[in-house]
Structures are given as structure tokens and as C-alpha cells.
Design a protein around this motif. Structure first.
Motif, PDB file in Angstrom:
ATOM      1  N   TYR A   1      -7.196  -5.652  -5.331  1.00 57.67           N
ATOM      2  CA  TYR A   1      -6.035  -6.520  -5.142  1.00 57.67           C
ATOM      3  C   TYR A   1      -6.086  -7.591  -6.220  1.00 57.67           C
TER       4      TYR A   1
ATOM      5  N   HIS B   1       0.498  -8.965  -3.926  1.00 58.12           N
ATOM      6  CA  HIS B   1       1.352  -7.799  -3.745  1.00 58.12           C
ATOM      7  C   HIS B   1       2.705  -8.305  -3.244  1.00 58.12           C
TER       8      HIS B   1
ATOM      9  N   HIS C   1       3.328  -8.728   0.370  1.00 60.66           N
ATOM     10  CA  HIS C   1       2.511  -9.705   1.087  1.00 60.66           C
ATOM     11  C   HIS C   1       2.950 -11.136   0.803  1.00 60.66           C
TER      12      HIS C   1
ATOM     13  N   ALA D   1      -3.581  -8.333   5.599  1.00 57.87           N
ATOM     14  CA  ALA D   1      -2.486  -7.496   5.081  1.00 57.87           C
ATOM     15  C   ALA D   1      -2.976  -6.644   3.919  1.00 57.87           C
ATOM     16  N   ALA D   2      -3.792  -7.230   3.048  1.00 57.76           N
ATOM     17  CA  ALA D   2      -4.346  -6.469   1.922  1.00 57.76           C
ATOM     18  C   ALA D   2      -5.274  -5.366   2.420  1.00 57.76           C
TER      19      ALA D   2
ATOM     20  N   ASP E   1      -5.286  -3.963   5.354  1.00 59.67           N
ATOM     21  CA  ASP E   1      -4.459  -2.965   6.046  1.00 59.67           C
ATOM     22  C   ASP E   1      -3.769  -2.019   5.074  1.00 59.67           C
ATOM     23  N   ASN E   2      -3.566  -2.472   3.823  1.00 63.91           N
ATOM     24  CA  ASN E   2      -2.949  -1.632   2.793  1.00 63.91           C
ATOM     25  C   ASN E   2      -3.993  -0.907   1.948  1.00 63.91           C
TER      26      ASN E   2
ATOM     27  N   TYR F   1      -6.810  -2.098   0.378  1.00 60.16           N
ATOM     28  CA  TYR F   1      -7.566  -2.784  -0.672  1.00 60.16           C
ATOM     29  C   TYR F   1      -8.966  -3.109  -0.160  1.00 60.16           C
TER      30      TYR F   1
END
Length: 126
Positions: free
Chosen positions: A32, A36, A39, A59-60, A62-63, A65
């Protein structure tokens, strides 16, 4: 490995964070670097006090990273360390404060030029 941050880049922007991202990506991490776009609301909420940095970090994760560097993640290195105490921390630095400052000035000028209004109309009037 379980999901989460495995490498925390704690260096400020303009200290080689893009190179760090490239190296981590070669090593198989998903890094990351810079916020993003999806986000942005979570980071804005954290900055305004209506959300938390931990929510933005989640959030990172969960995506997918598992490594971080550059702002805003570098600003949240302590929170990342608390959330992921087994993560490795990499601190990037510039050779001198003068070189770091000069690098920021170059970036600021680039952004200023990019944000100027632009039109081809004077060259190609209807």
C-alpha cells in the motif's frame, strides 16, 4: 500467513518509498503506497476525528495489502505496530534534510503545474 500487515514502512514521503514499494512487491508483498482512492473516505474520517486510523488500516488489509509505505500509512506506523506487533518495520530516510526538502519542492512544483487549467483551444479554435 494470516491476513494483516507484515511490513510497515515508517519513512516519510520522498525518502525512497516508491523504491521500497517496488522491492517489497518483488519479494511478493502487496504494498500500500499512498492512499487508495477507495479508502479516501476512511482516511478523511480519521483525519477529521469522525473515524479512526485503525479503520483505515483495516480497509487496506481487507483489500489484501500486507505491506505499507508512504503517507498516510507512514504517519500511522505506531497504530500499525500496535495492530500487527509481529510486522517488520523499515525506516527510509534521505541523505540530508536539505535533499528531502528539495525533493518536496520538486514534487510541489510538479503538482502545481499539473493542476493548471489547460486547453488546446488557442491552438485549434473551432
Amino acid at each position: 500467513p494470516p491476513p494483516g500487515i507484515r511490513v510497515i514502512g515508517a519513512g516519510l514521503g520522498r525518502t525512497g518509498t516508491k523504491s521500497l514499494q517496488a522491492a517489497l512487491d518483488v519479494l511478493g508483498y502487496r504494498t500500500y503506497h499512498f492512499p487508495h482512492p477507495g479508502h479516501a473516505a476512511a482516511w478523511a474520517a480519521a483525519a477529521s476525528g469522525t473515524g479512526t486510523v485503525e479503520t483505515a488500516i483495516a480497509a487496506a488489509v481487507d483489500n489484501g495489502y500486507d505491506a505499507t509505505c508512504d503517507q498516510p500509512m507512514a504517519d500511522a506506523y505506531a497504530e500499525q505496530m500496535a495492530m500487527y506487533p509481529e510486522a517488520r518495520v523499515v525506516l527510509t530516510v534521505r541523505d540530508s534534510p536539505e535533499k528531502w526538502s528539495a525533493s518536496w519542492r520538486v514534487l510541489a512544483e510538479f503538482i502545481r503545474v499539473q493542476e493548471r487549467p489547460f486547453s488546446l483551444w488557442p491552438l485549434y479554435p473551432s
